[in-house]
Design an enzyme around this catalytic site. Sequence first.
Site, PDB file in Angstrom:
ATOM      1  N   SER A   1       1.304   1.605  -7.430  1.00  0.00           N
ATOM      2  CA  SER A   1       2.452   2.403  -6.674  1.00  0.00           C
ATOM      3  C   SER A   1       3.191   3.654  -7.886  1.00  0.00           C
ATOM      4  O   SER A   1       2.507   4.667  -8.603  1.00  0.00           O
ATOM      5  CB  SER A   1       4.023   1.760  -6.236  1.00  0.00           C
ATOM      6  OG  SER A   1       4.091   2.625  -5.600  1.00  0.00           O
TER       7      SER A   1
ATOM      8  N   ASP B   1      -0.871   1.216   4.218  1.00  0.00           N
ATOM      9  CA  ASP B   1       0.183   1.550   3.917  1.00  0.00           C
ATOM     10  C   ASP B   1       0.464   2.975   3.868  1.00  0.00           C
ATOM     11  O   ASP B   1      -0.675   3.686   4.049  1.00  0.00           O
ATOM     12  CB  ASP B   1      -0.778   1.423   1.852  1.00  0.00           C
ATOM     13  CG  ASP B   1       0.439   2.255   1.075  1.00  0.00           C
ATOM     14  OD1 ASP B   1       1.888   2.827   1.172  1.00  0.00           O
ATOM     15  OD2 ASP B   1      -0.058   2.187  -0.189  1.00  0.00           O
TER      16      ASP B   1
ATOM     17  N   HIS C   1       1.519  -1.380   1.430  1.00  0.00           N
ATOM     18  CA  HIS C   1       1.702  -1.379   0.114  1.00  0.00           C
ATOM     19  C   HIS C   1       2.240  -2.689  -1.163  1.00  0.00           C
ATOM     20  O   HIS C   1       2.951  -2.844  -0.433  1.00  0.00           O
ATOM     21  CB  HIS C   1       3.106  -0.450  -0.126  1.00  0.00           C
ATOM     22  CG  HIS C   1       3.026   0.305  -0.650  1.00  0.00           C
ATOM     23  ND1 HIS C   1       2.058   1.070  -2.002  1.00  0.00           N
ATOM     24  CD2 HIS C   1       3.920   1.204  -2.587  1.00  0.00           C
ATOM     25  CE1 HIS C   1       2.739   1.813  -3.044  1.00  0.00           C
ATOM     26  NE2 HIS C   1       3.443   1.336  -3.518  1.00  0.00           N
TER      27      HIS C   1
END
Length: 219
Positions: A63, A161, A193
């Site tokens: 991320s 995601d 995610h």
Amino acid sequence: MLVAEAKAIAVSVNYRLAPEHPLPTAYEDSWAALNWVFGGGEDGDLWVQEHVDFGRVFLVGDSAGANIAHHLALRIKASDPDPKVKIAGIGLVHPYFWGKEPIGGEVTDLVRKSMVDKWWQFVCPSEKAGDDPLINPFGDGAPSVEGLACGKVLVLVAGKDILRDRGRLYYDELVKSSWRGRKELTETEGEDHVFHIFNPNCEKAKSLIRHMASFINQD
């Protein structure tokens, strides 16, 4: 899990967080940590000097960490004939890239599109909003991916995601660019995610870790 699978040494950067420490603090902290590693442990840490293979250093992040890995690889001057920091490759897991104009699944998922827009404005108030070069690697003023100072890139995305299409775009732009390193894109279907952090013992998470470990260990 990745350290055990790859038989590697990991340095986890506890960079300072927004909003108390607005961006680009996180990038600067990560750059300082990277230079500390290549300094062999500036506090006289002989263990680092004796055990790290400085020819096989990778930047890997999930991320926001993937976003930071991208920017660190750009910060290294590829034109430097003898750079202090040398990166073998970067592994981007569900990279946190964005943009003001929606693409792919963002077009119909307006709720999550708005949510990510607001998150970014919270951590990085900017007139460019989602097109700020820190989050949009292809926005106006962003440095070209051709400047990535590494030999290979692995991009991992997750099918559910909201950031998936940004990861795909990153890979596609790498392919179209004149950057000549090895690039690979892999999608985990049916997951959202950073699912591997929330459910690290599921088979898909284990597969993701094995894939990243293989990327690190391949010549």
